[in-house]
Every structure is written in C-alpha cells, then in structure tokens.
Design an enzyme around this catalytic site. Structure first.
Site, PDB file in Angstrom:
ATOM      1  CB  SER A 182      -0.941   0.011   1.219  1.00 40.86           C
ATOM      2  OG  SER A 182      -0.202  -0.033   2.427  1.00 40.86           O
ATOM      3  CG  HIS A 210      -4.101  -0.988  -1.801  1.00 35.06           C
ATOM      4  ND1 HIS A 210      -4.598   0.290  -2.016  1.00 35.06           N
ATOM      5  CD2 HIS A 210      -3.841  -1.059  -0.476  1.00 35.06           C
ATOM      6  CE1 HIS A 210      -4.627   0.951  -0.884  1.00 35.06           C
ATOM      7  NE2 HIS A 210      -4.172   0.151   0.071  1.00 35.06           N
ATOM      8  CE  LYS A 241      -7.303   0.095   0.754  1.00 38.50           C
ATOM      9  NZ  LYS A 241      -7.995  -0.466   1.929  1.00 38.50           N
TER      10      LYS A 241
END
Length: 394
Positions: A182, A210, A241
């Site tokens: 990240s 991610h 996300k």
C-alpha cells in the site's frame, strides 16, 4: 485536583509538532470525487482509494437506496444471531463466483478480515512467515494469534526459503504477503511464494486489498493477474477501495469460510453490514463485469501521471500500479510538500515514520479512473512548481 494520567500524550503531540509531523484531519465537504472540496478549498484529490470512482456511480446509488427502502437502514444484530439477511448471503455468493473460489465471508472492514482470519486459523504452536512490509492488519492478526512470527525482507523469496528450511516439517505454517503493497504500489512475488508454500506445506495467504478492482481480469486481483487460481488458500479483499463502499472479505474453501463463521471474532461480535452497503457492493460487482472500460481508464491515467512525475525528476520508487509515491526522504519535508501542494489546489497526503521506514518519507498519490487529463496535468504542474520551491527538484 486529580493529576491527568494522560498528560504524557500532550507531550507526545508537542513532539510531533516540533518535528513537523503533526497532521490535522482534512474535512471532505463534498462527494468523494477526483476534484472535490476539502477544508473549504477546491482541490484535485490524489489521496482517495476510490480507484474506479464507484463511490458515486449511479448504479451503486440506486442499489443502496432501493435496499434501504426494502430492508431499512440497519440489521440490528450480529450475523450469528439475527443479523444475516438474504442480501448478505447473495453478496457472499457473488463474491465467491467473482473470485473463482468455493465460498466467501464478508467482514466489517479489510482490517478485521485480515486480523480476524490470521488470529482464527493459527495458534500459539504455529508460525507465520511474513513480508516485512505487510499491512498493519496482518501484523496485528499475527500478534493476536500468539503464533511465532518470522519476518523476511521485502519480497526476498530466498530469505523466506531460509526461514522455512529452519522450521520443523510438521509445524503448521502460514506464508503471507500483500498482493499490492500500500505504500509503494509494488506487487508481491506471488508465483515464487506459491512455489515455496507448496514445497514446504504452508498455508498460502494473500491480502489483495489494493489489487481488488485494479489487477486481473475485471479486477479479480493478483491471484488472477498471476494465474495462481487454486494455489492460494486464503484470499483477502476489500469492499472499501475500488469497490467503492465498505467492508472486507475472505475467499477460500467451504471449510475455511464455515470455520470463520464459527471462530472469527470480528464476524462473531460485530453487527452486520447495513443492507444499503451489501446492495451497493453487489452493484459494484456488476459494474466490474459489465463496464471493464473503467479499469482501462484507470490504467491510462496511471501511466500518464507516473510518466509525468518521472519526467519532472521525482523519485517514484518501484510502483507497478495506481499507487505512486513521491519519495523525498525527510519526514518534515514530505509534510511541507503535502501542505504546499494543498495550497496550490492538490490534495496528496504526506506519510512518514512509523508508517514508512525512516528516511523513506513521501507524498503518496493515487489516481483514479475518473480523473480527467486536465486534473492530472494541473496536479503535475503543481508538483513541479512546489518541488522546485522546496529544492526537491533542480
């Protein structure tokens, strides 16, 4: 008058201010969009994990509103008592199909998915072999499990092998890595780690927070990106996300998911997602499957912005995706860069120790599919101007 037993915290905060590391929360006064308003200032937003712009996608809005009208605003209970709705089960079925696994369990966040899973599947007689830059939720899960923790240098498969060779063959082992790291945006060496896991009989686990919605076919993650289906025992993803909503999930076998239903403490002791959240997540899966051009726009914007930063002369590290650090080294300098960018109309957060190693402070940027070229060029111009003012660029 009673002495304040927390007075030492004031001293700690004063120390942060003296070092130039104290940060105030920026207040979002608008939607989570690529150009939005923080602290009364219109800015290009480069600090959001909203990779695909789904937080404001009309299909997700409509699904959330319809579910609220049908089910209400909350569930009133944990999943194991009275809080499991058919919409929760439908979300888990859809995610399992999307990830090409037998089953999925949804958690309240990606953090609790990692921490709850690691601490559930391992005990004090077991061992975790973990990349040194794995996410904090993995680290906390390892600690909660009471298993021995063996850390290998970042992406150093040889060092991981050395650790495994030193362990008893019969000991239960969990080999774990982030799919996308990240802070630097680089990919974990998943194929080589899968080889190690099979050679030494490890449970193989990947945190794909991610990577979900970013890498792989239709955003299925690094397992799909590397062609590792069937070789990763535990996949963790996020709904907060690229999916644009809230929560995390674990994908794997029916046995793994049934076990987590019975033993994962965040699942057992947290109220289930509001119906609107579950419905919006289902709609997001539909968007990933039916509008893949959004992911391609994300990658086009990523390439444009990264090329612009490197052409200016910034150190962008080893990024392989939309997370692009602008590494300046000194923590106070990173905060100055962030603050002056904000004054110039660009919101990009500074990050320093202990989130990253000393001497590796940076401003972390994330582009999205919904940034325009004008947004990104404006941001590049601001980076160039402020970088020169601060002596980062010559």
């Amino acid at each position: 008058m009673r002495p304040d037993p927390l007075a030492y915290l004031t001293a700690e905060l004063s120390s942060l201010k003296e070092q130039g590391l104290y940060r105030k929360l920026r207040i979002l006064e608008d939607e989570q969009k690529p150009h939005t308003t923080f602290d009364h200032r219109s800015v290009v937003n480069l600090s959001s994990n909203n990779y695909l712009g789904l937080t404001t996608h009309p299909r997700l809005r409509d699904a959330a509103l319809a579910a609220t009208r049908k089910y209400g605003v909350g569930t009133g209970s944990v999943r194991t008592i009275a809080g499991t709705m058919d919409i929760h089960m439908e979300l888990e079925r859809r995610l399992a199909d999307f990830k090409n696994t037998e089953a999925v369990v949804v958690f309240q966040s990606g953090f609790t998915a990692n921490a709850g899973t690691v601490s559930s599947v391992l005990g004090k007689d077991d061992v975790v072999i973990s990349d040194e830059l794995n996410h904090a939720s993995i680290i906390d899960g390892c600690r909660l499990s009471r298993a021995a923790i063996k850390v290998f240098p970042h992406k150093d498969v040889g060092a991981a092998r050395t650790i495994l060779q030193s362990l008893p063959a019969a000991q239960r082992k969990l080999l774990i890595t982030d799919g996308v790291f990240s802070m630097d945006g680089d990919l974990g060496p998943l194929p080589a780690l899968c080889d190690l896991a099979e050679e030494f009989g490890c449970i193989m686990m990947v945190d794909d927070a991610h990577a979900s919605g970013v890498f792989g076919t239709n955003g299925r993650g690094t397992v799909d990106h590397f062609g590792m289906h069937g070789r990763v025992d535990i996949q963790v993803g996020t709904l907060s996300k690229a999916i644009g909503v809230l929560g995390g999930y674990v994908a794997g076998t029916h046995s793994l998911i049934e076990f987590l239903y019975h033993r994962a403490r965040p699942f057992l002791f947290s109220t289930s997602h509001p119906p609107a959240v579950a419905a919006a997540c289902i709609a997001a899966i539909d968007v990933l499957l039916e509008e893949p051009q959004i992911i391609e726009r994300l990658w086009e914007n990523t390439r444009f912005f990264q090329n612009g930063l490197t052409s200016l002369g910034f150190d962008t590290g080893v990024s392989e995706g939309p997370i692009t650090p602008v590494i300046v080294g000194d923590g106070a300098l990173a905060m100055k860069l962030s603050d002056q960018l904000f004054q110039s109309g660009v919101f990009a957060q500074g990050i320093a120790f202990p989130t990253v190693a000393p001497g590796k402070a940076r401003v972390r940027t994330i582009v999205t599919a919904t940034h325009t070229r004008e947004d990104l060029q404006f941001a590049l111009d601001a980076f160039g101007k402020v970088g020169r003012q601060l002596g980062i660029l010559q």
